[in-house]
Design a protein around this motif. Structure first.
Motif, mmCIF file in Angstrom:
data_model
loop_
_atom_site.group_PDB
_atom_site.id
_atom_site.type_symbol
_atom_site.label_atom_id
_atom_site.label_comp_id
_atom_site.label_asym_id
_atom_site.label_seq_id
_atom_site.Cartn_x
_atom_site.Cartn_y
_atom_site.Cartn_z
ATOM 1 N N PHE A 192 0.837 -1.192 0.000
ATOM 2 C CA PHE A 192 0.000 0.000 0.000
ATOM 3 C C PHE A 192 0.874 1.245 0.000
ATOM 4 O O PHE A 192 1.975 1.240 0.547
ATOM 5 N N ARG A 234 1.005 -5.543 4.056
ATOM 6 C CA ARG A 234 0.187 -6.462 4.836
ATOM 7 C C ARG A 234 0.655 -7.868 4.549
ATOM 8 O O ARG A 234 0.755 -8.267 3.396
ATOM 9 N N TRP A 267 -3.323 -13.220 7.021
ATOM 10 C CA TRP A 267 -4.236 -13.118 8.164
ATOM 11 C C TRP A 267 -3.611 -13.744 9.404
ATOM 12 O O TRP A 267 -3.795 -13.269 10.520
ATOM 13 N N SER A 312 -0.731 -13.552 10.356
ATOM 14 C CA SER A 312 0.191 -12.599 10.967
ATOM 15 C C SER A 312 -0.566 -11.451 11.638
ATOM 16 O O SER A 312 0.035 -10.450 12.013
ATOM 17 N N GLY A 313 -1.870 -11.606 11.726
ATOM 18 C CA GLY A 313 -2.676 -10.576 12.381
ATOM 19 C C GLY A 313 -3.190 -9.523 11.434
ATOM 20 O O GLY A 313 -3.748 -8.527 11.866
ATOM 21 N N ASN A 314 -3.003 -9.754 10.148
ATOM 22 C CA ASN A 314 -3.546 -8.824 9.140
ATOM 23 C C ASN A 314 -3.031 -7.402 9.329
ATOM 24 O O ASN A 314 -3.637 -6.447 8.889
ATOM 25 N N LYS A 315 -1.889 -7.266 9.993
ATOM 26 C CA LYS A 315 -1.470 -5.911 10.300
ATOM 27 C C LYS A 315 -0.726 -5.292 9.130
ATOM 28 O O LYS A 315 -0.164 -5.978 8.275
ATOM 29 N N LEU A 316 -0.725 -3.993 9.129
ATOM 30 C CA LEU A 316 0.081 -3.224 8.192
ATOM 31 C C LEU A 316 1.390 -2.865 8.873
ATOM 32 O O LEU A 316 1.396 -2.409 10.011
ATOM 33 N N PHE A 356 4.573 -0.365 8.386
ATOM 34 C CA PHE A 356 4.845 0.872 7.663
ATOM 35 C C PHE A 356 6.336 1.168 7.580
ATOM 36 O O PHE A 356 7.110 0.823 8.487
ATOM 37 N N GLY A 357 6.710 1.860 6.518
ATOM 38 C CA GLY A 357 8.027 2.451 6.437
ATOM 39 C C GLY A 357 8.054 3.760 7.207
ATOM 40 O O GLY A 357 7.031 4.212 7.732
#
Lengths: 112, 116
Positions: free
Chosen positions: B35, B95, B98, B100-104, B106-107
């Protein structure tokens, strides 16, 4: 309108005074998450929830609590805030296995 | 190891020119999503573009395109015909599955300034 609503937008508080930041979504999303944003570090996950009564720690959970009693609400609780929790906080939600995340408008917290 | 690396803390671009914001990622999960978000000075996170790991074509959304090079694990954002309103912080995020917790993840972000 589909949205994630966080309150308050801005908060200044004193060290040790318990506070709650609310987060509510109206999209029936299973997944909700809290992030904090700090300069040079991007956004880091604090806690997440895969569904009602299912929560787990993210990357920086120390000093925070969450609860998920209803699908739409996911409050972030700071039992005893400290100055190092001064940050910009975001709540986000998504459907399971889907790729669209909706973010709240953010809560800028200052702890003095 | 960093999962998302944005090597450019800040960039300048002349109005109407194109600009590329770099992003490299690290994952062993075959299923992932990439993303890009824009954060203007007002603070909200604005979704720009998404690329799935199995997508055959590079994603495009209006003036935004994603240069996805899977073998190099890079997902650079290209903004064509820059506008003054493009001045903002830009975040690349990934991402994982699922499980892995569906987490994002970020850089650190890149600040873009568009000059008139």
């Amino acid at each position: 309108e589909a949205q994630v609503t966080q309150n308050p937008r801005y908060l200044i508080t004193v060290t040790g005074k318990k506070l709650t930041v609310t987060c509510s979504q109206n999209m029936n999303h299973e997944y909700m998450s809290w992030y904090r944003q700090d300069p040079g570090l991007g956004l880091r996950q604090i806690y997440y929830s895969m569904n009602v009564e299912v929560t787990d720690k993210g990357d920086v959970p120390e000093g925070y609590k969450v609860s998920r009693k209803e699908k739409r609400n996911f409050p972030l609780i700071l039992e005893s805030p400290s100055p190092n929790q001064t940050s910009l906080y975001f709540c986000a939600s998504s459907l399971r296995d889907r790729d669209g995340y909706t973010f709240g408008s953010g809560t800028r917290l200052t702890v003095v | 190891a960093q999962k998302i690396t944005q090597t450019q803390p800040g960039m300048f671009v002349q109005e109407k020119e194109a600009v590329t914001l770099d992003c490299t990622y690290d994952t062993s999960d075959p299923s992932y999503g990439l993303f890009w978000y824009k954060q203007p000075s007002s603070g909200e996170m604005i979704f720009l573009i998404y690329q799935g790991s199995y997508d055959q074509q590079n994603a495009t959304e209006g003036r935004y395109s994603l240069n996805f090079q899977k073998a190099r694990k890079s997902a650079n954002l290209v903004i064509s015909a820059s506008q003054l309103g493009d001045s903002a912080m830009y975040f690349c995020a990934m991402r994982e599955g699922w499980e892995s917790g569906n987490k994002l993840v970020f850089g650190a972000g890149t600040i873009l300034r568009v000059k008139s």
